[in-house]
Design an enzyme around this catalytic site. Structure first.
Site, PDB file in Angstrom:
ATOM      1  N   HIS A 138      -3.087   3.860   8.463  1.00 44.67           N
ATOM      2  CA  HIS A 138      -2.179   3.797   7.261  1.00 44.67           C
ATOM      3  C   HIS A 138      -2.217   4.828   7.212  1.00 44.67           C
ATOM      4  O   HIS A 138      -1.647   6.330   8.485  1.00 44.67           O
ATOM      5  CB  HIS A 138      -3.765   3.871   6.137  1.00 44.67           C
ATOM      6  CG  HIS A 138      -2.591   3.709   4.752  1.00 44.67           C
ATOM      7  ND1 HIS A 138      -2.307   2.986   4.198  1.00 44.67           N
ATOM      8  CD2 HIS A 138      -3.380   4.441   3.685  1.00 44.67           C
ATOM      9  CE1 HIS A 138      -1.823   3.003   3.383  1.00 44.67           C
ATOM     10  NE2 HIS A 138      -2.551   3.919   2.384  1.00 44.67           N
ATOM     11  N   ASP A 192      -5.830  -5.796   1.378  1.00 42.76           N
ATOM     12  CA  ASP A 192      -4.474  -5.050   0.661  1.00 42.76           C
ATOM     13  C   ASP A 192      -2.777  -6.280   0.522  1.00 42.76           C
ATOM     14  O   ASP A 192      -2.801  -6.417   1.935  1.00 42.76           O
ATOM     15  CB  ASP A 192      -3.777  -3.998   1.923  1.00 42.76           C
ATOM     16  CG  ASP A 192      -2.736  -3.154   0.989  1.00 42.76           C
ATOM     17  OD1 ASP A 192      -2.447  -3.143   0.264  1.00 42.76           O
ATOM     18  OD2 ASP A 192      -2.272  -1.818   2.805  1.00 42.76           O
ATOM     19  N   SER A 363       6.202   1.970   6.432  1.00 44.17           N
ATOM     20  CA  SER A 363       5.834   1.860   5.714  1.00 44.17           C
ATOM     21  C   SER A 363       4.024   2.456   6.304  1.00 44.17           C
ATOM     22  O   SER A 363       3.589   1.517   7.347  1.00 44.17           O
ATOM     23  CB  SER A 363       5.884   0.248   5.506  1.00 44.17           C
ATOM     24  OG  SER A 363       4.821  -0.120   4.612  1.00 44.17           O
ATOM     25  N   GLY A 364       3.651   2.494   5.552  1.00 40.25           N
ATOM     26  CA  GLY A 364       1.967   2.919   5.675  1.00 40.25           C
ATOM     27  C   GLY A 364       0.359   1.209   5.462  1.00 40.25           C
ATOM     28  O   GLY A 364      -0.103   1.529   5.436  1.00 40.25           O
ATOM     29  N   HIS A 365       1.640   0.222   4.958  1.00 40.56           N
ATOM     30  CA  HIS A 365       0.990  -1.357   4.352  1.00 40.56           C
ATOM     31  C   HIS A 365       1.605  -2.074   5.637  1.00 40.56           C
ATOM     32  O   HIS A 365       2.518  -2.697   5.840  1.00 40.56           O
ATOM     33  CB  HIS A 365       1.024  -1.863   3.280  1.00 40.56           C
ATOM     34  CG  HIS A 365       0.944  -0.490   2.017  1.00 40.56           C
ATOM     35  ND1 HIS A 365      -0.750  -0.276   1.333  1.00 40.56           N
ATOM     36  CD2 HIS A 365       1.627   1.184   1.851  1.00 40.56           C
ATOM     37  CE1 HIS A 365      -0.496   0.511   0.566  1.00 40.56           C
ATOM     38  NE2 HIS A 365       0.727   1.218   1.109  1.00 40.56           N
TER      39      HIS A 365
END
Length: 555
Positions: A138, A192, A363-365
């Site tokens: 993440h 998520d 992005s961390g997603h």
């Protein structure tokens, strides 16, 4: 009635932030994440939004543990507020625990704190549940998914995650363990959904480091990088690029300074000691020899970058000799303040690099291909998308069905709604529990409600008129007044005639009440408010708040 395993999201669904999920079976309950959200534009004066904890407080004897997936504010920011209401052990990985500890040192809860540090692979027993921490990637170090085993099956909660094959530090997401869990059988996946609308895969965090090195190598300007304070990997990569370019590094912004201190102490940040300088010393070095890492990537008005741009920062003012890098995407809803800041930076003559112009943020997603892989590995019998607005949840639900999960086993839910799992693993949406938003304003928690917000909105749009009289307490005859004060309505000196007529209307309202018989004070206030409101609307087409103040005088 047969027992059911209950999954109750109290935040993080149909909204961005405020993530918290309650998992309950019989007399045992655990909590996953306790986050905050940031106020909407119509929440005037509000500092934070936290979940409604009333269901947890009502069942606090059941709570066997609080489990935190990672250290972002939308997952840990409300921990001090919850621990002020209940007593329960908290479990978190090293960086997450350090961030929570720092928050607890600033806002000490009334109850004793039992904060436990765990590592990926650890399993914690909590009543009838066992909770295993699983390493994921993440935009913050030490992020974990959770495998929650119960007599009714295994729940996998991904937390926020992506699949990064070349992480800046630490190991790649533990796909092997997730696959093992899938083979053993996963009753429910909570996953998520933030990037469920974005195709492909999220780029590796290490790719940003390459871009930083290119920028630092070629620039002769002072470089100012704004990023999320919690992204220690991003901070490390900026520092690496600065050291390679023989630049001194200064940090500005309280949260950035706190993260730097924690990161250095725990070994998450590695930098030569002589490369760091105090922000007060940047003026002693040529611009091309300085790098400043700062808060303010979201255009926050009190942030260090904002103060630099608008000339209110004590040590740094931005001008033509500066290159500013915004190494973050605007959070949904933050676009206006971010681009207002970008415009001001350009106006000051700075060169500005941001996500739309260069690859300075990833992005961390997880994007759609990564979400599909998570579904394929875990093979859940039931699936509930979490962490996102309705469009994100709906897109993720469609992805789950495309991966072969029956439509009846995919649940797009909302906060407060109970998902019930039977002993046979059958999922069904049930009733609701109390849920919603609790507003934090200064030291006040929950004391600002819809009525106060309505009044603040009213004041912000139309202003206020205060009308004061001194009246005889017996017959309400006028002894003195009225005095009229306006704020946010008109400038009195430019509207003397209107003020005079407003006084006449107020006097007529009092006299009308007297002619109708001996009035009570509530009636007099209501009549003043009503007649003035009608008059002002006719004259100005505005609707200010009207506040009559009556002083009762005894003769």
């Amino acid at each position: 009635m047969a027992q059911k395993l209950k999954i109750i999201p109290l935040g993080g669904l149909l909204e961005i932030g405020k993530n918290i999920t309650v998992i309950e079976l019989g007399s045992d309950m655990i909590i996953v994440d306790v986050g905050v959200a940031f106020p909407d534009d119509d929440m005037f004066g509000i500092d934070l939004v936290i979940p409604d904890f009333s269901y947890i407080v009502a069942n606090k004897k059941k709570v066997k543990g609080i489990f935190l997936t990672h250290g972002h504010e939308d997952h840990i920011g409300a921990v001090p507020f919850l621990l002020n209401e209940i007593c329960a052990p908290v479990y978190a990985t090293r960086l997450t625990a350090a961030l929570v500890e720092h928050k607890l040192s600033e806002k000490k809860p009334d109850n004793p704190v039992d904060l436990n540090v765990v590592e990926p692979g650890d399993v914690v027993e909590a009543g009838c549940f066992s909770v295993e921490f699983i390493n994921v990637n993440h935009s913050i170090a030490d992020a974990c998914a959770l495998a929650i085993k119960s007599p009714f099956g295994t729940i996998v909660h991904t937390g926020d995650f992506k699949i990064d094959s070349m992480p800046v530090a630490g190991e790649m997401i533990d796909l092997t363990r997730l696959g093992q869990l899938g083979k053993e059988g996963v009753t429910l996946l909570l996953s998520d959904s933030t990037n469920a609308e974005r195709g492909g895969m999220a780029m590796s965090e290490s790719s940003v480091g390459e871009r930083f090195r290119e920028i630092f190598k070629d620039s002769q300007k002072r470089i100012i990088v704004a990023s999320f304070a919690s992204n220690v990997h991003r901070m490390q990569q900026v520092m690496n690029a600065a050291v390679e370019a023989n630049r001194k590094i200064a940090v500005s912004g309280r949260s950035m300074e706190n993260i730097l201190s924690i990161g250095l102490e725990l070994g998450y940040i590695d930098i030569p000691h002589d490369a760091l300088i105090d922000i007060t010393d940047v003026k002693n070095y040529p611009r091309k020899k300085v790098c400043i890492i700062t808060t303010g990537s979201q255009g926050e008005e009190m942030s260090a970058l904002y103060r630099m741009a608008f000339d209110t920062h004590k040590q740094v003012k931005i001008g033509e000799g500066d290159l500013v890098i915004l190494s973050a995407n605007p959070i949904p809803g933050n676009e206006k303040p971010v681009y207002r800041l970008v415009n001001e930076l350009f106006r000051k003559g700075a060169e500005v690099v941001y996500e739309r112009l260069a690859e300075v943020h990833v992005s961390g997603h997880a994007c759609r291909e990564e979400l599909k892989l998570m579904l394929a590995l875990t093979k859940p019998r039931n699936f509930m998308p979490v962490h996102g607005e309705y469009r994100h949840l709906a897109a993720h639900a469609e992805l789950g069905m495309a991966m072969g999960i029956p439509e009846n086993n995919v649940f797009v839910s909302e906060i407060g709604r109970i998902l019930e799992i039977s002993r046979e693993g059958v999922g069904k949406l049930g009733g609701t529990v109390p849920s919603g938003k609790v507003l934090v304003d200064g030291l006040g928690v929950g004391d600002v409600g819809s009525v106060v917000l309505r009044d603040r909105k009213h004041l912000s749009q139309d202003g206020i008129i205060i009308v004061s009289f001194a009246l005889d307490e017996v017959d309400a005859s006028i002894i003195s007044g009225p005095e009229i004060v306006t704020r946010g309505f008109i400038y009195a000196k430019d509207a003397e005639e209107l003020i005079v007529r407003m006084k006449e209307v107020a006097i007529d309202a009092v006299e009308d009440c007297r002619r109708a018989g001996t009035p009570d004070w509530m009636t007099v206030r209501a009549e003043i408010r009503s007649q003035l409101a009608n008059f002002i609307t006719r004259q100005t087409k505005r609707s200010p708040m009207i506040l009559p103040i009556l002083l009762e005088v005894e003769w």
